[in-house]
Design an enzyme around this catalytic site. Sequence first.
Site, PDB file in Angstrom:
ATOM      1  N   ASP A 140       0.829  -1.205   0.000  1.00 46.31           N
ATOM      2  CA  ASP A 140       0.000   0.000   0.000  1.00 46.31           C
ATOM      3  C   ASP A 140       0.864   1.256   0.000  1.00 46.31           C
ATOM      4  O   ASP A 140       0.606   2.220  -0.737  1.00 46.31           O
ATOM      5  CB  ASP A 140      -0.891   0.022   1.239  1.00 46.31           C
ATOM      6  CG  ASP A 140      -2.057  -0.944   1.154  1.00 46.31           C
ATOM      7  OD1 ASP A 140      -2.325  -1.465   0.059  1.00 46.31           O
ATOM      8  OD2 ASP A 140      -2.693  -1.192   2.191  1.00 46.31           O
ATOM      9  N   LEU A 141       1.879   1.257   0.850  1.00 44.80           N
ATOM     10  CA  LEU A 141       2.707   2.451   0.998  1.00 44.80           C
ATOM     11  C   LEU A 141       3.499   2.734  -0.273  1.00 44.80           C
ATOM     12  O   LEU A 141       3.565   3.886  -0.735  1.00 44.80           O
ATOM     13  CB  LEU A 141       3.652   2.279   2.188  1.00 44.80           C
ATOM     14  CG  LEU A 141       2.974   2.016   3.542  1.00 44.80           C
ATOM     15  CD1 LEU A 141       4.019   1.766   4.621  1.00 44.80           C
ATOM     16  CD2 LEU A 141       2.068   3.166   3.934  1.00 44.80           C
TER      17      LEU A 141
END
Length: 411
Positions: free
Chosen positions: A183-184
């Site tokens: 996600d990051l």
Amino acid sequence: MTDSATGHPEMPSRPGPLNGLVVLDITRVVAGPFCSMLLADLGATVIKIENPKDPDYTRTFPPFVGEDRSSAFFAQYNRNKSGITLDMKCERGKALLKKLVKRADVLVENFRPGTMDRLGLGYEVLRAENPRLVYTAISGFGRSGPNSNKPAYDNTGQATGGLWSMNGMPGQAPVRVGTIIGDLAASFYATIGTLAALREAERTGQGRVVDISQQDSVLSLTENAVVRYTCAGEVATPLGNDHPFVRPYGQFPCKDGYVFFGGYTDKFWKITCELFGEPEQASDPEIDTMEKRFELATYERRVRPLLERWFSGYTKAELEEMAGDELPLSAIKSIGEVVEDPHIAARDMIVSVPVGEQLVRMFGLPIKLGGMPQDGFASPPVLGQHNDEVLRRLADLSDEEIRSLKQDGVI
């Protein structure tokens, strides 16, 4: 009122290089909200748009603070944003999003590919409303390719991007990276891609789609694994705290925990031997070169035992002080130690953000721009908090129209 520099009606904004930029954020969870939050931290006016009947469910993620049990997790990825509610499934909601798009520079979404098209709000439709719109789309597998419609989470990106297979201890089952790196990473690349597309839109008047895949993003984090495979046929496997090219370079025990030590070069090895009172080890013909120390059997028999003996008599703090600016040696710190680290404080990397009725300390902005304030972070929006303000200024709606939309559940 209108901002003369951007042509946008004036909206509350933070100081920063992106001041005046208007971003519509229809994302949820982390891959997307983090991207738009970085833009907000850099001065953009970010409007978080949530379905009034199905808001971002990270509002329900712990830890909670205050009597109203506000989510600090939600705040960590949604600070500095305005917030409105909008049901994009109904016709009036679709029409309202199109109105907002006319005044926006960027729209960020993280639905599965095809979702916005099925809603009648895909890129081509929105582009017709605003040709310079930058449309940033984050998904598990991207907007093209045979897997584009598959559902995905962070773990999906770690699994399919190769990172999971490389992480863990040798000879044991692989282990996921201990954070939502898929996600990051997708949010990082989405931010870069958005800024690049904005630069082009400024020059040409034409926006474009920024297509970000979690799998792609994770794959790019695998360091040397791809070229090792394509050039030498080697498949990366878990190495634990080791490195495929250099030793010593990893985790070592000490009196009160562990440190990272990376003194693999001849220069650093000589300094280390002198520091621990055994300078003769640097000229020992069995371990006097970087190549010899890397050989696994020699490393395990001679080098590792030396380091473990040297380090065992000292604490993490003592070893860091001894190493000073001369050696790559760092304490392996807990999150508590990191949060209280004076250097982290000096870098303004722990900031206080209002959440509900209290201030919550959370990570700050890693992007440091000369002269830009690193404080004054605004609280995340309460659901629908800025409906009236945003819809009056960006959609030119009257109070009566706004009341009607609320009564009908559109906002």
